[in-house]
Design an enzyme around this catalytic site. Structure first.
Site, PDB file in Angstrom:
ATOM      1  N   LYS A 100       0.865  -1.186   0.000  1.00 20.22           N
ATOM      2  CA  LYS A 100       0.000   0.000   0.000  1.00 20.22           C
ATOM      3  C   LYS A 100       0.894   1.227   0.000  1.00 20.22           C
ATOM      4  CE  LYS A 100      -4.053   2.039   0.608  1.00 20.22           C
ATOM      5  NZ  LYS A 100      -3.820   2.669  -0.705  1.00 20.22           N
ATOM      6  N   GLN A 121       7.245   4.001   3.865  1.00 25.67           N
ATOM      7  CA  GLN A 121       5.849   3.561   3.898  1.00 25.67           C
ATOM      8  C   GLN A 121       5.661   2.277   4.711  1.00 25.67           C
ATOM      9  OE1 GLN A 121       3.757   5.619   1.602  1.00 25.67           O
ATOM     10  NE2 GLN A 121       2.146   4.907   2.979  1.00 25.67           N
ATOM     11  N   LYS A 124       5.452   3.425   8.347  1.00 25.13           N
ATOM     12  CA  LYS A 124       4.271   4.280   8.521  1.00 25.13           C
ATOM     13  C   LYS A 124       3.011   3.419   8.564  1.00 25.13           C
ATOM     14  CE  LYS A 124       4.126   7.787   5.799  1.00 25.13           C
ATOM     15  NZ  LYS A 124       3.899   8.760   4.708  1.00 25.13           N
ATOM     16  N   LYS A 136       5.596   2.062  -3.040  1.00 23.81           N
ATOM     17  CA  LYS A 136       5.466   3.399  -3.629  1.00 23.81           C
ATOM     18  C   LYS A 136       5.671   3.261  -5.130  1.00 23.81           C
ATOM     19  CE  LYS A 136       4.672   7.684  -2.500  1.00 23.81           C
ATOM     20  NZ  LYS A 136       3.822   8.191  -1.406  1.00 23.81           N
ATOM     21  N   GLY A 175      -2.925   8.233  -4.171  1.00 23.60           N
ATOM     22  CA  GLY A 175      -2.308   9.440  -4.734  1.00 23.60           C
ATOM     23  C   GLY A 175      -1.098   9.893  -3.940  1.00 23.60           C
ATOM     24  N   ASP A 176      -0.428  10.887  -4.464  1.00 25.64           N
ATOM     25  CA  ASP A 176       0.695  11.552  -3.790  1.00 25.64           C
ATOM     26  C   ASP A 176       0.926  12.839  -4.595  1.00 25.64           C
ATOM     27  OD1 ASP A 176       2.939  11.137  -1.676  1.00 25.64           O
ATOM     28  OD2 ASP A 176       4.076  11.687  -3.427  1.00 25.64           O
ATOM     29  N   THR A 220      -4.804  13.561   5.448  1.00 28.32           N
ATOM     30  CA  THR A 220      -3.376  13.737   5.772  1.00 28.32           C
ATOM     31  C   THR A 220      -3.148  15.053   6.512  1.00 28.32           C
ATOM     32  OG1 THR A 220      -2.872  12.484   3.783  1.00 28.32           O
ATOM     33  CG2 THR A 220      -1.044  13.635   4.827  1.00 28.32           C
ATOM     34  N   ASN A 251      -2.709  19.113  -1.571  1.00 33.42           N
ATOM     35  CA  ASN A 251      -3.684  18.411  -0.744  1.00 33.42           C
ATOM     36  C   ASN A 251      -3.362  18.492   0.752  1.00 33.42           C
ATOM     37  OD1 ASN A 251      -4.161  15.434   0.592  1.00 33.42           O
ATOM     38  ND2 ASN A 251      -5.943  16.192  -0.494  1.00 33.42           N
ATOM     39  N   SER A 390      -6.968   5.753   3.871  1.00 32.90           N
ATOM     40  CA  SER A 390      -7.013   4.861   2.703  1.00 32.90           C
ATOM     41  C   SER A 390      -7.350   3.451   3.165  1.00 32.90           C
ATOM     42  CB  SER A 390      -5.662   4.846   1.980  1.00 32.90           C
ATOM     43  OG  SER A 390      -5.572   5.934   1.087  1.00 32.90           O
TER      44      SER A 390
HETATM   45  P1  NDP Z   1       0.277  17.921  -4.086  1.00 33.95           P
HETATM   46  O1  NDP Z   1       0.775  17.577  -5.440  1.00 33.95           O
HETATM   47  O2  NDP Z   1      -1.169  18.069  -3.872  1.00 33.95           O
HETATM   48  O3  NDP Z   1       0.991  19.268  -3.584  1.00 33.95           O
HETATM   49  C1  NDP Z   1       2.372  19.361  -3.499  1.00 33.95           C
HETATM   50  C2  NDP Z   1       2.726  20.774  -3.128  1.00 33.95           C
HETATM   51  O4  NDP Z   1       4.119  20.840  -2.871  1.00 33.95           O
HETATM   52  C3  NDP Z   1       2.447  21.776  -4.224  1.00 33.95           C
HETATM   53  O5  NDP Z   1       2.141  23.019  -3.654  1.00 33.95           O
HETATM   54  C4  NDP Z   1       3.767  21.808  -4.968  1.00 33.95           C
HETATM   55  O6  NDP Z   1       4.000  23.016  -5.693  1.00 33.95           O
HETATM   56  C5  NDP Z   1       4.757  21.697  -3.831  1.00 33.95           C
HETATM   57  N1  NDP Z   1       5.985  21.070  -4.304  1.00 33.95           N
HETATM   58  C6  NDP Z   1       6.118  19.866  -4.923  1.00 33.95           C
HETATM   59  N2  NDP Z   1       7.401  19.656  -5.238  1.00 33.95           N
HETATM   60  C7  NDP Z   1       8.081  20.731  -4.821  1.00 33.95           C
HETATM   61  C8  NDP Z   1       9.446  21.102  -4.863  1.00 33.95           C
HETATM   62  N3  NDP Z   1      10.370  20.302  -5.402  1.00 33.95           N
HETATM   63  N4  NDP Z   1       9.793  22.309  -4.309  1.00 33.95           N
HETATM   64  C9  NDP Z   1       8.861  23.118  -3.750  1.00 33.95           C
HETATM   65  N5  NDP Z   1       7.552  22.825  -3.691  1.00 33.95           N
HETATM   66  C10 NDP Z   1       7.171  21.645  -4.224  1.00 33.95           C
HETATM   67  O7  NDP Z   1       0.905  16.811  -3.111  1.00 33.95           O
HETATM   68  P2  NDP Z   1       0.452  16.409  -1.648  1.00 33.95           P
HETATM   69  O8  NDP Z   1      -0.032  17.605  -0.910  1.00 33.95           O
HETATM   70  O9  NDP Z   1      -0.414  15.224  -1.751  1.00 33.95           O
HETATM   71  O10 NDP Z   1       1.836  15.902  -1.014  1.00 33.95           O
HETATM   72  C11 NDP Z   1       2.738  16.779  -0.334  1.00 33.95           C
HETATM   73  C12 NDP Z   1       3.685  15.945   0.498  1.00 33.95           C
HETATM   74  O11 NDP Z   1       2.943  15.160   1.442  1.00 33.95           O
HETATM   75  C13 NDP Z   1       4.545  14.950  -0.260  1.00 33.95           C
HETATM   76  O12 NDP Z   1       5.789  14.799   0.381  1.00 33.95           O
HETATM   77  C14 NDP Z   1       3.765  13.649  -0.123  1.00 33.95           C
HETATM   78  O13 NDP Z   1       4.588  12.503  -0.285  1.00 33.95           O
HETATM   79  C15 NDP Z   1       3.285  13.781   1.306  1.00 33.95           C
HETATM   80  N6  NDP Z   1       2.139  12.957   1.656  1.00 33.95           N
HETATM   81  C16 NDP Z   1       0.944  13.094   1.006  1.00 33.95           C
HETATM   82  C17 NDP Z   1      -0.140  12.311   1.363  1.00 33.95           C
HETATM   83  C18 NDP Z   1      -1.485  12.504   0.757  1.00 33.95           C
HETATM   84  O14 NDP Z   1      -2.427  11.881   1.241  1.00 33.95           O
HETATM   85  N7  NDP Z   1      -1.653  13.351  -0.263  1.00 33.95           N
HETATM   86  C19 NDP Z   1      -0.011  11.269   2.400  1.00 33.95           C
HETATM   87  C20 NDP Z   1       1.267  11.286   3.100  1.00 33.95           C
HETATM   88  C21 NDP Z   1       2.288  12.072   2.693  1.00 33.95           C
HETATM   89  P3  NDP Z   1       3.896  23.015  -7.291  1.00 33.95           P
HETATM   90  O15 NDP Z   1       2.436  23.012  -7.581  1.00 33.95           O
HETATM   91  O16 NDP Z   1       4.589  24.256  -7.692  1.00 33.95           O
HETATM   92  O17 NDP Z   1       4.607  21.766  -7.765  1.00 33.95           O
END
Ligand code: NDP
Length: 459
Positions: A100, A121, A124, A136, A175-176, A220, A251, A390
């Site tokens: 997962k 993961q 976690k 992943k 998703g991620d 999250t 997200n 999830s």
């Molecule tokens: P999203 O794609 O929804 O959002 C990611 C955000 O981070 C965007 O604002 C993006 O900006 C920014 N970002 C991405 N890459 C970079 C970078 N290299 N430098 C600066 N800003 C960056 O992703 P999520 O919110 O889902 O995920 C965010 C984090 O949380 C990740 O590390 C993910 O692995 C982790 N996570 C997410 C979960 C989930 O349920 N969604 C669960 C557990 C962990 P831009 O639009 O400019 O790319």
């Protein structure tokens, strides 16, 4: 990163041997070295206390993925030209349940990043107390700036290969970064068409109208704030009136902001890969609604927030860690908060750093925060609410039933309280009270390691 001599802890011989071997085998996978080091260095007391783990070569086995799938993903762009990206799925460990973990679509994706995320993961998922293994996957495809048709073409092609490797009893992706409701919808549609199965248990983060769980979108971000609240309670503090820095605007960031507002805190920043906004008046529900529309529908940039609201500043190419605040929630991406940032946060009076993202703090930053006795929550504990919900989506799908938003949120809250307790109590038991990294890693590891031993060498 990845260089053992620069570390703060001296590793014992067995653990050091395992770490050195994984660096030698894959010298370029820096993010994986970093994640593996953090886990290996902090579970050492458990390895010493229980010789069965060394006797059964558990560390050597747990750092090696059970299976890695890599494939090409051809798709057509808006001009009809054929483009090629790389797809991955790292099925890391299935000792306690089906694999997962999410799919990430981002240009920085490579095998080392997939391995770091898959490895994290495992522990976690174990911490959530639900029966889920660790995995992943993803691609170096960048959905940013692509049309819906292009994203659909990519997602369909990606699933044309991936469908062979997933299933409710095998591997259940989600998703991620770069994979939200739109992408999950296209992938689920492709899976259904190819297999002729309404495989509701095969992907999570689905739309609520076709089998998704209420509160999964929020989980999250909400979970990270619940975890922070638990940490604050250990210091007889609360969220009320606290100023909070949030990075990212995707997200996790969006719903961390929402829960902060609900618990009486004042979130003042958001960011994307171009820069950050600072709103001294605080981001309220109405402004958050605007952010949701801007990011999830219009797919715009965060600087537009500063153009819309008075008194808001925008700093290009910078992260928000220089703004004075009580709490920080790095919720964008890996290694976005370094040693210097940690020092500035401490100087400005920050009392808690809670990771919404995966590995957003560098190892050096973590060390600075822990030395200064700042409450520090590692992502594998504090962002586990996403995968936990999830897991709850899988339960509802198996029952062909659904729960109300309030029921799911209450279960999520309970799970986050339990994860906090497990990490807190385990750290205390192993002689480092308040070290949530150690507590989370050992608590997550023990369950997986015992399941591996019980199932024998070949499982
Ligand atoms: P999203 O794609 O929804 O959002 C990611 C955000 O981070 C965007 O604002 C993006 O900006 C920014 N970002 C991405 N890459 C970079 C970078 N290299 N430098 C600066 N800003 C960056 O992703 P999520 O919110 O889902 O995920 C965010 C984090 O949380 C990740 O590390 C993910 O692995 C982790 N996570 C997410 C979960 C989930 O349920 N969604 C669960 C557990 C962990 P831009 O639009 O400019 O790319």
């Amino acid at each position: 990163m990845g260089c053992i001599e620069r570390r703060e802890r001296t590793l014992d011989k067995y653990v050091e041997g395992v770490y050195k071997s994984l660096v030698e085998k894959d010298p370029l996978q820096k993010e994986f070295h970093q994640a593996a080091y953090e886990v290996l260095a902090t579970i050492e007391p458990a390895i010493k206390k229980f010789p069965k783990y060394q006797d059964n070569a558990i560390l050597e086995r747990v750092v090696e993925p059970e299976r890695i799938i890599q494939f090409r993903v051809p798709w057509k762009d808006k001009d009809g030209k054929i483009q090629i990206n790389r797809g991955y799925r790292v099925q890391y460990n299935s000792a306690i349940g089906p694999y997962k973990g999410g799919f990430r679509f981002h240009p920085t994706v490579n095998l080392g990043v997939m391995k770091f995320l898959g490895f994290e993961q495992i522990f976690k998922n174990s911490l959530t107390s639900l029966p889920m293994g660790g995995a992943k996957g993803g691609s170096d495809f960048d959905p940013k700036g692509k049309t819906d048709n292009e994203v659909e073409s990519f997602c369909t092609s990606f699933i044309m290969e991936m469908y062979k490797h997933i299933g409710q009893f095998v591997d259940v992706p989600a998703g991620d970064i770069g994979v939200g409701a739109r992408e999950i919808g296209y992938m689920y549609g492709a899976y259904r068409k190819i297999t002729n199965l309404h495989g509701t248990c095969v992907l999570t983060g689905k739309g609520v109208v076709y089998g998704g769980s209420l509160a999964r979108t929020e989980a999250t971000g909400y979970g990270a704030v619940y975890f922070c609240d638990e940490m604050l309670k250990t210091k007889k503090e609360s969220m009320k009136g606290k100023t909070a820095l949030v990075s990212g605007s995707g997200n996790v960031a969006q719903y961390a902001v929402q829960k902060l507002i609900q618990l009486g805190a004042k979130p003042v920043t958001l960011s994307d890969s171009d820069g950050y906004i600072y709103d001294p008046a605080g981001i309220d529900e109405k402004k958050l609604e605007y952010v949701l529309e801007l990011k999830n529908v219009k797919r715009g940039r965060i600087k537009e927030y500063a153009e819309k609201y008075k008194g808001v500043t925008y700093e290009a190419k910078k992260t928000p860690w220089g703004v004075k605040a009580d709490l920080a929630f790095p919720s964008a991406t890996q290694n976005e908060l370094n040693e210097k940032d940690a020092e500035i946060l401490i100087k400005n009076g920050c009392i808690a750093v809670t990771e919404g993202a995966n590995m957003p703090c560098t190892l050096e930053a973590i060390s600075v925060l822990q030395k200064a006795k700042v409450l520090y929550a590692p992502g594998k504990a504090s962002n586990a609410g996403g995968v936990a919900t999830s897991g709850l989506e899988m339960v509802q799908n198996s029952q062909r039933y659904f729960w109300s938003f309030e029921e799911v949120d209450a279960k999520l809250h309970g799970i986050m309280v339990n994860i906090h307790k497990a990490a807190y109590d385990t750290a205390k038991l192993f002689g480092e009270p308040g070290n949530y990294v150690m507590g989370a890693n050992i608590a997550g590891f023990l369950k997986v390691a015992d399941a591996m031993i019980a199932q024998g060498v070949y499982a």
